[in-house]
Write a protein that holds these residues in place. Structure first.
Motif, PDB file in Angstrom:
ATOM      1  N   LEU A 231       0.792  -1.147   0.163  1.00 48.11           N
ATOM      2  CA  LEU A 231      -0.016  -0.106   0.001  1.00 48.11           C
ATOM      3  C   LEU A 231       0.646   1.274   0.024  1.00 48.11           C
ATOM      4  N   ALA A 232       2.187   1.297   0.800  1.00 49.35           N
ATOM      5  CA  ALA A 232       2.889   2.331   0.902  1.00 49.35           C
ATOM      6  C   ALA A 232       3.366   2.509  -0.632  1.00 49.35           C
ATOM      7  N   GLU A 233       3.820   1.447  -1.078  1.00 52.18           N
ATOM      8  CA  GLU A 233       4.223   1.742  -2.706  1.00 52.18           C
ATOM      9  C   GLU A 233       3.244   2.438  -3.497  1.00 52.18           C
ATOM     10  N   PHE A 234       2.222   1.941  -3.229  1.00 52.11           N
ATOM     11  CA  PHE A 234       1.267   2.407  -4.272  1.00 52.11           C
ATOM     12  C   PHE A 234       1.020   4.011  -3.921  1.00 52.11           C
ATOM     13  N   GLU A 235       1.046   4.203  -2.614  1.00 52.41           N
ATOM     14  CA  GLU A 235       0.850   5.733  -2.262  1.00 52.41           C
ATOM     15  C   GLU A 235       2.038   6.534  -2.837  1.00 52.41           C
ATOM     16  N   ARG A 236       3.106   5.909  -2.634  1.00 50.08           N
ATOM     17  CA  ARG A 236       4.507   6.679  -3.401  1.00 50.08           C
ATOM     18  C   ARG A 236       4.135   6.803  -4.908  1.00 50.08           C
ATOM     19  N   LEU A 237       3.853   5.820  -5.474  1.00 59.08           N
ATOM     20  CA  LEU A 237       3.538   5.946  -6.947  1.00 59.08           C
ATOM     21  C   LEU A 237       2.560   7.083  -7.236  1.00 59.08           C
ATOM     22  N   GLN A 238       1.536   7.046  -6.639  1.00 57.28           N
ATOM     23  CA  GLN A 238       0.410   8.212  -6.833  1.00 57.28           C
ATOM     24  C   GLN A 238       1.100   9.550  -6.501  1.00 57.28           C
ATOM     25  N   GLU A 239       1.885   9.482  -5.458  1.00 58.55           N
ATOM     26  CA  GLU A 239       2.456  10.876  -5.437  1.00 58.55           C
ATOM     27  C   GLU A 239       3.255  11.392  -6.140  1.00 58.55           C
ATOM     28  N   GLN A 240       4.111  10.174  -6.957  1.00 58.25           N
ATOM     29  CA  GLN A 240       4.853  10.486  -8.090  1.00 58.25           C
ATOM     30  C   GLN A 240       4.112  11.042  -9.301  1.00 58.25           C
ATOM     31  N   LEU A 241       2.843  10.500  -9.349  1.00 56.67           N
ATOM     32  CA  LEU A 241       2.000  10.668 -10.633  1.00 56.67           C
ATOM     33  C   LEU A 241       1.421  12.217 -10.384  1.00 56.67           C
ATOM     34  N   ASP A 242       1.184  12.514  -9.201  1.00 56.07           N
ATOM     35  CA  ASP A 242       0.628  13.694  -8.791  1.00 56.07           C
ATOM     36  C   ASP A 242       1.483  14.838  -8.930  1.00 56.07           C
ATOM     37  N   GLN A 243       2.740  14.615  -8.571  1.00 53.79           N
ATOM     38  CA  GLN A 243       3.768  15.615  -8.897  1.00 53.79           C
ATOM     39  C   GLN A 243       4.064  15.814 -10.539  1.00 53.79           C
ATOM     40  N   ALA A 244       4.198  14.728 -11.148  1.00 55.25           N
ATOM     41  CA  ALA A 244       4.414  14.588 -12.468  1.00 55.25           C
ATOM     42  C   ALA A 244       3.042  15.485 -13.050  1.00 55.25           C
ATOM     43  N   PHE A 245       2.117  15.175 -12.896  1.00 54.93           N
ATOM     44  CA  PHE A 245       0.780  16.039 -13.408  1.00 54.93           C
ATOM     45  C   PHE A 245       0.697  17.440 -13.027  1.00 54.93           C
ATOM     46  N   ARG A 246       1.329  17.684 -11.786  1.00 58.55           N
ATOM     47  CA  ARG A 246       1.228  19.137 -11.210  1.00 58.55           C
ATOM     48  C   ARG A 246       2.317  20.022 -11.999  1.00 58.55           C
ATOM     49  N   SER A 247       3.531  19.332 -12.389  1.00 58.33           N
ATOM     50  CA  SER A 247       4.374  20.286 -13.129  1.00 58.33           C
ATOM     51  C   SER A 247       4.165  20.577 -14.608  1.00 58.33           C
ATOM     52  N   SER A 248       3.351  19.443 -15.072  1.00 55.78           N
ATOM     53  CA  SER A 248       3.122  19.595 -16.352  1.00 55.78           C
ATOM     54  C   SER A 248       2.088  20.711 -16.723  1.00 55.78           C
ATOM     55  N   HIS A 249       1.199  21.253 -15.455  1.00 62.57           N
ATOM     56  CA  HIS A 249       0.045  22.227 -15.715  1.00 62.57           C
ATOM     57  C   HIS A 249       0.630  23.524 -15.502  1.00 62.57           C
ATOM     58  N   GLY A 250       1.630  23.790 -15.360  1.00 54.62           N
ATOM     59  CA  GLY A 250       2.273  25.084 -15.292  1.00 54.62           C
ATOM     60  C   GLY A 250       2.174  25.675 -13.948  1.00 54.62           C
ATOM     61  N   PRO A 251       2.212  27.080 -13.557  1.00 59.20           N
ATOM     62  CA  PRO A 251       2.286  27.238 -12.226  1.00 59.20           C
ATOM     63  C   PRO A 251       0.948  27.324 -11.642  1.00 59.20           C
ATOM     64  N   ALA A 252       1.088  26.496 -10.292  1.00 55.96           N
ATOM     65  CA  ALA A 252      -0.345  26.260  -9.606  1.00 55.96           C
ATOM     66  C   ALA A 252      -0.576  27.369  -8.652  1.00 55.96           C
ATOM     67  N   SER A 253      -1.857  27.533  -8.016  1.00 55.43           N
ATOM     68  CA  SER A 253      -2.156  28.512  -7.098  1.00 55.43           C
ATOM     69  C   SER A 253      -1.290  28.157  -5.903  1.00 55.43           C
ATOM     70  N   ILE A 254      -0.942  29.255  -5.093  1.00 56.78           N
ATOM     71  CA  ILE A 254      -0.348  28.984  -3.927  1.00 56.78           C
ATOM     72  C   ILE A 254      -1.019  28.256  -2.742  1.00 56.78           C
ATOM     73  N   ARG A 255      -2.547  28.157  -2.939  1.00 53.56           N
ATOM     74  CA  ARG A 255      -3.185  27.715  -2.183  1.00 53.56           C
ATOM     75  C   ARG A 255      -3.938  26.324  -2.831  1.00 53.56           C
ATOM     76  N   ALA A 256      -3.061  25.807  -3.529  1.00 56.97           N
ATOM     77  CA  ALA A 256      -3.390  24.657  -4.259  1.00 56.97           C
ATOM     78  C   ALA A 256      -3.788  23.362  -3.360  1.00 56.97           C
ATOM     79  N   MET A 257      -5.027  23.201  -3.434  1.00 57.15           N
ATOM     80  CA  MET A 257      -5.190  21.998  -2.525  1.00 57.15           C
ATOM     81  C   MET A 257      -4.782  20.594  -2.489  1.00 57.15           C
ATOM     82  N   ALA A 258      -4.384  19.971  -1.451  1.00 55.89           N
ATOM     83  CA  ALA A 258      -3.559  18.765  -1.633  1.00 55.89           C
ATOM     84  C   ALA A 258      -4.658  17.916  -1.546  1.00 55.89           C
ATOM     85  N   ARG A 259      -4.394  16.863  -2.030  1.00 55.57           N
ATOM     86  CA  ARG A 259      -5.249  15.399  -2.275  1.00 55.57           C
ATOM     87  C   ARG A 259      -5.162  14.757  -1.071  1.00 55.57           C
TER      88      ARG A 259
END
Lengths: 129, 149
Positions: free
Chosen positions: B12-40
């Motif tokens: 499960l921890a592995e999956f969570e890590r993977l999810q985080e990596q994906l989140d990160q990858a998508f976040r960076s590809s969306h350009g600048p995010a709001s400083i108050r972007a909400m955490a999943r």
């Protein structure tokens, strides 16, 4: 004839429900001497949209959250897209599935699953002889 | 077989890590995010919607006493704070705990509202663990039909 079509229609909606992507609701599970307490978070689920089913040793919890929002609403940000919850558990043999009590309050489901009488722990007398 | 596959917890921890990596990858590809972007994964999860008249914020917050919810609007920020007590099983040390996934503890979530939100006209309702907050839009920003003569 008419009855038949109705049964078929019901089956297909049930099938549909089972195929819907569902959220795995978070649960707490505690066991004490007389049984299990299972608590599940099902925000938005009311008594009429909750389904708790025991089939053999399989316990299924299913529910759909609904909230009255204006029809013209456009979602701009969503952390939960479809509040449809499903989770199932395998009960162990010593539990008495016919005596499960369910309580739903503020979107929290509490199930009490008692142990069958003979399965409750007993103190065993040791005879010295 | 790797060690992690043998221990479901680690998996499960592995999956969570993977999810985080994906989140990160998508976040960076969306350009600048709001400083108050909400955490999943924060509690409670929140949805935000708009209608021509209102801004609707829905929080999935089961098992909370509505009286104990603190809801405020300050400088265009909607703040939802409160506490959900961690469930303590009765029965002391004779109780075995098999799962403890439900959130417990204090929470605070902030939603930045659009400029046309009117902090003076807000309604909030709590039902079946859903909190729905409606914030009216200012009159001037509502869509208007303009007659052409």
């Amino acid at each position: 004839m008419n009855d038949n079509t109705q049964v078929a229609a019901r089956d297909s909606t049930q099938q549909q429900m089972e195929n819907t992507a569902a959220i795995l609701p978070p649960v707490d599970i505690f066991e004490d001497e007389s049984g299990f307490t299972l608590t599940a978070d099902l925000p938005g689920v009311g008594k009429d949209t909750l389904r708790v089913k025991v089939d053999g040793d399989n316990l299924l919890i299913e529910g759909e959250g609904s909230v009255a929002v204006p029809e013209a609403m456009e979602l701009v940000y969503a952390e939960i897209r479809a509040p449809y919850y499903r989770r199932s558990f395998t009960l162990s043999r010593e539990l008495d599935a016919s005596k499960i009590e369910a309580n739903l309050k503020d979107g929290v489901l509490k199930l009490r699953i008692p142990k069958a009488e003979e399965a409750k722990p007993r103190r065993i007398e040791v005879n010295i002889g | 077989m790797s060690r992690s596959l043998m221990f479901p917890g680690d998996l499960l921890a592995e999956f969570e890590r993977l999810q985080e990596q994906l989140d990160q990858a998508f976040r960076s590809s969306h350009g600048p995010a709001s400083i108050r972007a909400m955490a999943r994964g924060s509690f409670p999860p929140i949805n935000v919607g708009t209608t021509p008249e209102t801004i609707e914020v829905v929080a999935f917050a089961p098992g909370i006493d509505p009286q104990a919810l603190q809801l405020s609007i300050d400088k265009g920020l909607l703040i939802l704070a409160g506490e959900r007590k961690k469930e303590v099983p009765a029965g002391g040390d004779r109780v075995s705990v098999y799962a403890r996934e439900r959130f417990g503890g204090p929470f605070r979530r902030v939603v930045s509202l659009p400029e046309d939100a009117d902090p003076g006209r807000v309604t909030a309702k709590y039902r079946d663990g859903f909190l729905r907050v409606s914030i009216a839009k200012r009159e001037s920003s509502k869509p208007r039909h303009i007659e052409v003569h």
